[in-house]
Design a protein around this motif. Structure first.
Motif, PDB file in Angstrom:
ATOM      1  N   GLU A   1      43.760 -17.932   8.231  1.00 59.82           N
ATOM      2  CA  GLU A   1      44.454 -18.406   7.418  1.00 59.82           C
ATOM      3  C   GLU A   1      46.125 -18.099   7.523  1.00 59.82           C
ATOM      4  O   GLU A   1      47.480 -18.602   7.128  1.00 59.82           O
ATOM      5  CB  GLU A   1      44.698 -18.190   5.827  1.00 59.82           C
ATOM      6  N   LEU A   2      46.357 -17.221   8.047  1.00 55.84           N
ATOM      7  CA  LEU A   2      47.851 -16.536   8.543  1.00 55.84           C
ATOM      8  C   LEU A   2      47.787 -17.654   9.549  1.00 55.84           C
ATOM      9  O   LEU A   2      48.854 -16.801   9.862  1.00 55.84           O
ATOM     10  CB  LEU A   2      48.105 -15.306   9.386  1.00 55.84           C
ATOM     11  N   THR A   3      47.304 -18.299  10.455  1.00 55.60           N
ATOM     12  CA  THR A   3      47.945 -18.972  11.493  1.00 55.60           C
ATOM     13  C   THR A   3      47.566 -20.799  11.216  1.00 55.60           C
ATOM     14  O   THR A   3      47.438 -21.263   9.936  1.00 55.60           O
ATOM     15  CB  THR A   3      46.528 -18.562  12.932  1.00 55.60           C
ATOM     16  N   GLY A   4      48.952 -20.934  12.146  1.00 61.45           N
ATOM     17  CA  GLY A   4      49.173 -22.659  11.935  1.00 61.45           C
ATOM     18  C   GLY A   4      50.224 -22.575  10.107  1.00 61.45           C
ATOM     19  O   GLY A   4      50.637 -21.819  10.772  1.00 61.45           O
ATOM     20  N   GLU A   5      50.115 -23.561  10.031  1.00 57.64           N
ATOM     21  CA  GLU A   5      50.930 -24.043   9.119  1.00 57.64           C
ATOM     22  C   GLU A   5      51.179 -22.713   7.714  1.00 57.64           C
ATOM     23  O   GLU A   5      49.778 -22.676   7.336  1.00 57.64           O
ATOM     24  CB  GLU A   5      51.295 -25.777   8.754  1.00 57.64           C
ATOM     25  N   LEU A   6      52.365 -22.854   7.498  1.00 63.40           N
ATOM     26  CA  LEU A   6      51.649 -21.564   6.012  1.00 63.40           C
ATOM     27  C   LEU A   6      51.849 -22.579   5.233  1.00 63.40           C
ATOM     28  O   LEU A   6      52.427 -23.486   4.521  1.00 63.40           O
ATOM     29  CB  LEU A   6      53.704 -20.689   5.963  1.00 63.40           C
TER      30      LEU A   6
ATOM     31  N   GLU B   1      55.170 -19.019  12.134  1.00 63.56           N
ATOM     32  CA  GLU B   1      55.076 -18.856  11.490  1.00 63.56           C
ATOM     33  C   GLU B   1      54.007 -17.486  11.975  1.00 63.56           C
ATOM     34  O   GLU B   1      54.267 -17.322  10.666  1.00 63.56           O
ATOM     35  CB  GLU B   1      54.318 -19.276  11.007  1.00 63.56           C
ATOM     36  N   THR B   2      53.102 -18.056  12.373  1.00 66.80           N
ATOM     37  CA  THR B   2      51.975 -16.968  12.526  1.00 66.80           C
ATOM     38  C   THR B   2      52.708 -15.457  12.657  1.00 66.80           C
ATOM     39  O   THR B   2      52.561 -14.883  12.043  1.00 66.80           O
ATOM     40  CB  THR B   2      50.991 -16.779  13.212  1.00 66.80           C
ATOM     41  N   ARG B   3      53.524 -15.575  13.395  1.00 69.55           N
ATOM     42  CA  ARG B   3      54.652 -14.319  13.934  1.00 69.55           C
ATOM     43  C   ARG B   3      55.142 -13.029  12.610  1.00 69.55           C
ATOM     44  O   ARG B   3      55.033 -12.380  12.744  1.00 69.55           O
ATOM     45  CB  ARG B   3      55.672 -14.253  15.377  1.00 69.55           C
ATOM     46  N   PHE B   4      55.793 -14.391  11.969  1.00 69.18           N
ATOM     47  CA  PHE B   4      56.396 -14.053  10.487  1.00 69.18           C
ATOM     48  C   PHE B   4      54.997 -13.408   9.629  1.00 69.18           C
ATOM     49  O   PHE B   4      55.246 -12.159   8.722  1.00 69.18           O
ATOM     50  CB  PHE B   4      56.949 -15.594   9.687  1.00 69.18           C
ATOM     51  N   MET B   5      54.243 -13.956   9.952  1.00 69.59           N
ATOM     52  CA  MET B   5      53.589 -13.978   9.071  1.00 69.59           C
ATOM     53  C   MET B   5      52.256 -12.312   9.532  1.00 69.59           C
ATOM     54  O   MET B   5      51.988 -11.722   8.389  1.00 69.59           O
ATOM     55  CB  MET B   5      51.693 -14.870   8.360  1.00 69.59           C
TER      56      MET B   5
ATOM     57  N   GLY C   1      65.560 -12.748  11.825  1.00 71.36           N
ATOM     58  CA  GLY C   1      65.861 -11.902   9.838  1.00 71.36           C
ATOM     59  C   GLY C   1      64.727 -11.798   9.844  1.00 71.36           C
ATOM     60  O   GLY C   1      64.465 -11.009   9.171  1.00 71.36           O
ATOM     61  N   ASP C   2      63.565 -12.789   9.726  1.00 76.10           N
ATOM     62  CA  ASP C   2      62.447 -12.758   8.584  1.00 76.10           C
ATOM     63  C   ASP C   2      61.927 -11.673   8.976  1.00 76.10           C
ATOM     64  O   ASP C   2      60.973 -10.816   8.534  1.00 76.10           O
ATOM     65  CB  ASP C   2      61.693 -14.060   9.037  1.00 76.10           C
ATOM     66  N   LEU C   3      61.599 -12.279  10.410  1.00 78.52           N
ATOM     67  CA  LEU C   3      60.701 -10.405  11.349  1.00 78.52           C
ATOM     68  C   LEU C   3      61.313  -8.979  10.678  1.00 78.52           C
ATOM     69  O   LEU C   3      60.278  -8.251  10.245  1.00 78.52           O
ATOM     70  CB  LEU C   3      60.686 -10.225  12.942  1.00 78.52           C
TER      71      LEU C   3
END
Length: 179
Positions: free
Chosen positions: A11-16, A49-53, A85-87
């Motif tokens: 669920e963490l990979t791909g589109e959030l 997005e995956t890196r952020f999650m 910033g998100d990271l």
């Protein structure tokens, strides 16, 4: 349990979506070494997005100290410049007491968002401040001030940074007097 972890990782990979955040919360609550290692690997995923999650999840894990170095390494990768910033927000869930200088550099040299997040962390986290930390922070300030446009914005920042450095000097002076 391993099946549930594997499902949550997908669920963490791909589109959030909402499931991604729920999976992140779930994995963060598990907080096992397996989860931490999987998140560290996802910090190198091609999808930002995956890196952020992955970073977000690491910030939710209670015993996440082994992920601090890989997370700081991720901050320095050029492919993370747009999401830095998100990271960086993930650091709210970490013990960064030995990373004052790293955050100070991000405060000085980061984008507006990165600088503000780093400033908030500097203002609200506890740090191990030593004369060496002060010396390194001063060195970065000198480097920054010698390489930036000296305008009104700089003058305001100069006042803030000098106050911050004076606070550090005072803290070091007080702690030396206590010993």
């Amino acid at each position: 349990m391993a099946v549930e972890i594997t499902t949550a990782l997908k669920e963490l990979t791909g589109e959030l979506n909402d499931k991604s955040f729920n999976a992140s919360n779930y994995l963060g609550s598990i907080g096992s070494e397996e989860v931490v290692n999987a998140m560290i690997k996802l910090l190198d995923d091609p999808n930002p997005e995956t890196r952020f999650m992955a970073a977000r999840t690491l910030g939710l894990v209670e015993n996440n100290s082994s992920a601090l170095t890989p997370l700081f390494e991720a901050f320095n990768k050029k492919e993370n410049k747009e999401i830095l910033g998100d990271l960086l927000m993930a650091l709210e869930g970490f013990d960064v007491s030995d990373n004052y200088v790293d955050l100070f550099k991000l405060y000085l040299f980061g984008s507006f968002k990165v600088s503000k997040i780093a400033e908030d962390l500097l203002d609200h986290k506890e740090f191990n401040i030593t004369p060496r930390v002060l010396k390194k922070a001063q060195k970065h300030w000198v480097h920054y001030s010698n390489n930036v446009k000296q305008d009104e914005a700089f003058e305001l920042q100069k006042l803030e940074v000098e106050e911050r450095l004076n606070d550090l000097r005072g803290f070091i002076g007080n702690s030396e007097n206590e010993n």
